[in-house]
Motif scaffolding. Structure first.
Motif, PDB file in Angstrom:
ATOM      1  N   SER A 168      30.816  94.971  55.660  1.00 51.52           N
ATOM      2  CA  SER A 168      30.409  95.374  54.319  1.00 51.52           C
ATOM      3  C   SER A 168      31.650  96.949  54.158  1.00 51.52           C
ATOM      4  CB  SER A 168      29.242  96.273  54.291  1.00 51.52           C
ATOM      5  OG  SER A 168      29.312  96.706  52.899  1.00 51.52           O
ATOM      6  N   GLY A 169      32.465  96.244  52.671  1.00 51.01           N
ATOM      7  CA  GLY A 169      33.392  97.502  52.352  1.00 51.01           C
ATOM      8  C   GLY A 169      32.775  99.017  52.151  1.00 51.01           C
ATOM      9  N   GLU A 170      31.730  98.967  52.142  1.00 50.53           N
ATOM     10  CA  GLU A 170      31.261 100.778  52.628  1.00 50.53           C
ATOM     11  C   GLU A 170      31.720 101.493  53.121  1.00 50.53           C
ATOM     12  OE1 GLU A 170      27.133 103.231  53.443  1.00 50.53           O
ATOM     13  OE2 GLU A 170      27.338 101.390  54.042  1.00 50.53           O
ATOM     14  N   PHE A 171      32.483 101.474  53.890  1.00 49.02           N
ATOM     15  CA  PHE A 171      33.631 102.181  54.717  1.00 49.02           C
ATOM     16  C   PHE A 171      34.622 102.839  53.765  1.00 49.02           C
ATOM     17  CE2 PHE A 171      35.085  98.787  56.401  1.00 49.02           C
ATOM     18  CZ  PHE A 171      36.482  98.899  56.622  1.00 49.02           C
ATOM     19  N   LEU A 172      34.842 102.052  52.658  1.00 51.12           N
ATOM     20  CA  LEU A 172      36.357 101.951  51.944  1.00 51.12           C
ATOM     21  C   LEU A 172      35.823 103.373  50.355  1.00 51.12           C
ATOM     22  CD1 LEU A 172      37.749  98.342  52.669  1.00 51.12           C
ATOM     23  CD2 LEU A 172      38.812 100.613  53.739  1.00 51.12           C
ATOM     24  N   HIS A 173      34.600 103.236  50.498  1.00 51.69           N
ATOM     25  CA  HIS A 173      34.545 103.849  49.194  1.00 51.69           C
ATOM     26  C   HIS A 173      33.333 105.199  50.303  1.00 51.69           C
ATOM     27  CE1 HIS A 173      35.766 100.425  46.567  1.00 51.69           C
ATOM     28  NE2 HIS A 173      34.846  99.618  47.649  1.00 51.69           N
ATOM     29  N   THR A 174      32.896 105.416  51.048  1.00 56.99           N
ATOM     30  CA  THR A 174      31.895 106.607  51.432  1.00 56.99           C
ATOM     31  C   THR A 174      32.678 107.389  52.128  1.00 56.99           C
ATOM     32  OG1 THR A 174      30.012 106.997  51.396  1.00 56.99           O
ATOM     33  CG2 THR A 174      30.718 104.952  52.770  1.00 56.99           C
ATOM     34  N   ASP A 175      32.465 108.623  52.475  1.00 57.55           N
ATOM     35  CA  ASP A 175      33.009 110.057  53.569  1.00 57.55           C
ATOM     36  C   ASP A 175      31.505 109.968  54.469  1.00 57.55           C
ATOM     37  OD1 ASP A 175      35.275 110.045  52.307  1.00 57.55           O
ATOM     38  OD2 ASP A 175      34.196 112.207  50.917  1.00 57.55           O
ATOM     39  N   ALA A 176      31.034 108.808  54.344  1.00 59.35           N
ATOM     40  CA  ALA A 176      30.115 109.149  55.000  1.00 59.35           C
ATOM     41  C   ALA A 176      29.959 108.178  56.712  1.00 59.35           C
ATOM     42  CB  ALA A 176      28.827 107.938  54.997  1.00 59.35           C
ATOM     43  N   PHE A 189      35.941  86.697  47.434  1.00 63.23           N
ATOM     44  CA  PHE A 189      36.516  85.900  46.867  1.00 63.23           C
ATOM     45  C   PHE A 189      37.737  85.897  46.601  1.00 63.23           C
ATOM     46  CE2 PHE A 189      32.799  87.167  43.856  1.00 63.23           C
ATOM     47  CZ  PHE A 189      32.254  86.246  44.667  1.00 63.23           C
ATOM     48  N   ARG A 190      38.581  85.501  48.057  1.00 59.86           N
ATOM     49  CA  ARG A 190      40.289  85.493  48.074  1.00 59.86           C
ATOM     50  C   ARG A 190      40.509  86.223  47.441  1.00 59.86           C
ATOM     51  NH1 ARG A 190      42.126  81.894  51.582  1.00 59.86           N
ATOM     52  NH2 ARG A 190      44.043  81.585  50.307  1.00 59.86           N
ATOM     53  N   CYS A 191      39.984  87.527  46.749  1.00 64.70           N
ATOM     54  CA  CYS A 191      40.746  88.329  45.864  1.00 64.70           C
ATOM     55  C   CYS A 191      42.029  89.072  47.015  1.00 64.70           C
ATOM     56  CB  CYS A 191      39.787  89.325  44.981  1.00 64.70           C
ATOM     57  SG  CYS A 191      39.050  88.196  43.950  1.00 64.70           S
ATOM     58  N   PHE A 192      43.000  88.332  47.144  1.00 60.81           N
ATOM     59  CA  PHE A 192      43.743  89.411  47.234  1.00 60.81           C
ATOM     60  C   PHE A 192      45.382  89.417  47.214  1.00 60.81           C
ATOM     61  CE2 PHE A 192      43.295  86.043  50.385  1.00 60.81           C
ATOM     62  CZ  PHE A 192      43.842  85.753  50.699  1.00 60.81           C
ATOM     63  N   TYR A 193      46.392  89.850  46.838  1.00 55.48           N
ATOM     64  CA  TYR A 193      47.386  90.130  46.552  1.00 55.48           C
ATOM     65  C   TYR A 193      49.243  90.614  47.753  1.00 55.48           C
ATOM     66  CZ  TYR A 193      51.956  90.633  44.048  1.00 55.48           C
ATOM     67  OH  TYR A 193      53.900  90.301  43.465  1.00 55.48           O
ATOM     68  N   PHE A 194      49.872  89.897  48.727  1.00 56.12           N
ATOM     69  CA  PHE A 194      50.338  90.745  49.398  1.00 56.12           C
ATOM     70  C   PHE A 194      51.519  90.920  47.662  1.00 56.12           C
ATOM     71  CE2 PHE A 194      47.846  88.893  52.216  1.00 56.12           C
ATOM     72  CZ  PHE A 194      47.655  90.300  53.172  1.00 56.12           C
ATOM     73  N   GLN A 200      47.227  94.565  48.128  1.00 56.74           N
ATOM     74  CA  GLN A 200      45.455  94.549  47.235  1.00 56.74           C
ATOM     75  C   GLN A 200      44.902  93.947  46.938  1.00 56.74           C
ATOM     76  OE1 GLN A 200      47.620  94.145  42.944  1.00 56.74           O
ATOM     77  NE2 GLN A 200      47.973  96.522  43.422  1.00 56.74           N
ATOM     78  N   PHE A 201      43.638  94.250  47.358  1.00 53.48           N
ATOM     79  CA  PHE A 201      42.368  93.056  47.030  1.00 53.48           C
ATOM     80  C   PHE A 201      40.893  94.134  46.764  1.00 53.48           C
ATOM     81  CE2 PHE A 201      42.237  95.723  51.849  1.00 53.48           C
ATOM     82  CZ  PHE A 201      40.613  95.954  51.700  1.00 53.48           C
ATOM     83  N   PHE A 202      40.081  93.301  46.554  1.00 49.02           N
ATOM     84  CA  PHE A 202      39.265  93.729  46.275  1.00 49.02           C
ATOM     85  C   PHE A 202      38.035  93.624  47.200  1.00 49.02           C
ATOM     86  CE2 PHE A 202      40.674  92.839  41.948  1.00 49.02           C
ATOM     87  CZ  PHE A 202      40.956  93.857  41.146  1.00 49.02           C
ATOM     88  N   CYS A 208      33.566  98.696  43.537  1.00 48.81           N
ATOM     89  CA  CYS A 208      35.010  98.452  44.015  1.00 48.81           C
ATOM     90  C   CYS A 208      35.771  98.051  42.656  1.00 48.81           C
ATOM     91  CB  CYS A 208      35.029  97.471  45.119  1.00 48.81           C
ATOM     92  SG  CYS A 208      37.083  97.355  45.323  1.00 48.81           S
ATOM     93  N   VAL A 209      36.538  98.445  42.291  1.00 48.84           N
ATOM     94  CA  VAL A 209      37.884  97.916  40.976  1.00 48.84           C
ATOM     95  C   VAL A 209      39.228  97.874  42.108  1.00 48.84           C
ATOM     96  CG1 VAL A 209      36.950 100.074  39.881  1.00 48.84           C
ATOM     97  CG2 VAL A 209      39.011 100.901  40.841  1.00 48.84           C
TER      98      VAL A 209
END
Length: 269
Positions: A168-176, A189-194, A200-202, A208-209
């Motif tokens: 999960s992307g949780e580790f990208l959003h928390t200091d835990a 959902f393949r939301c990324f752009y190089f 950039q990706f979600f 996540c913003v």
């Protein structure tokens, strides 16, 4: 059980036992721990928070839990296994990011020349906790003690491995996740752009913003061939060798990109 209570209970039992023990022994020593198998997210967090180390006991062949500082104090090193099996996910020069038998990411070096992504090797360990790279997850191997076993040769098999270790992307959003120095996640959902040398990706978190991070291997030149995409991530290194994972807020960079074609999706077309 919430994570903080789980951490306090496990750490307290390990301190009381003062030796490597199995999960069953930890659970049997507690009136609060009821899980037959511990929640893997909690286990990963413990690796950074309390220095949890899990390994297969050299003599008894059972998986035991221990504290990293015990080994740094010179204790129990005789219990560590001599060899480990690794599946390579990313290679740069003589260093690699690989997955071990516990489906955990490891940073290993030096790598034998000629090995590449999806090769499976049996490697002799020189140092489980190398002084020259004290980041959690780093292991020093013996270059001449490495044996090539096979290669994971189909996308179907590769996807099974990637899905087992994708987080999960949780580790990208928390200091835990203090002390976490490796991660593998996939975009939503393949939301990324190089672009240039960044991506950039979600991730999969509702909060996540969007993430915008450096890409080590090529940026906009990366070729995405398949419908399954995974990002291998490491914390950014500051000047003078200082890693941001030691700070309260971690900044991540993309070490490599894994792109695979799901044969099931192809059959549905």
């Amino acid at each position: 059980m919430v994570y903080e209570k789980f951490k306090k209970e496990v750490e307290g039992i390990l301190e009381d036992k003062a030796k490597p023990v199995t999960w069953n022994e930890i659970r049997d020593s507690s009136t609060r721990l009821k899980q037959k198998v511990p929640y893997h997210v909690y286990v990963h967090k413990l690796q950074g928070d309390i220095g949890l180390v899990r390994f297969r006991h050299k003599h008894e062949k059972r998986v035991v839990w221990a504290l990293r500082r015990w080994f740094e104090e010179g204790k129990f090193s005789e219990l560590l296994p001599d060899r480990m099996q690794l599946t390579i996910l990313s290679v740069k020069n003589d260093r690699a990011i690989a997955v071990d038998g516990f489906w955990e990411l490891k940073r290993v070096y030096p790598l034998k020349i000629g090995l590449q992504r999806w090769d499976v090797v049996s490697a002799e360990v020189e140092e489980f906790f190398p002084e020259e790279d004290r980041r959690p997850g780093s292991i020093k191997l013996k270059r001449d003690g490495m044996e090539y076993l096979r290669s994971i040769d189909t996308d179907e098999k590769r996807i099974r491995i990637a899905e087992k270790i994708a987080e999960s992307g949780e580790f990208l959003h928390t200091d835990a996740w203090k002390g976490k120095t490796l991660g593998l996640t996939k975009p939503r959902f393949r939301c990324f752009y190089f672009y240039d040398t960044r991506c950039q990706f979600f991730c999969d978190q509702n909060v996540c913003v969007g993430h915008d991070m450096d890409v080590e291997e090529g940026g906009e030149d990366i070729e995405i061939r398949g419908d399954r995409v995974y990002f291998v991530l490491e914390p950014v290194e500051r000047e003078h060798g200082e890693f941001i994972w030691g700070k309260s807020r971690v900044e991540w960079r993309m070490t490599s990109v894994i792109s695979l074609t799901d044969p099931l999706q192809q059959r549905l077309l």
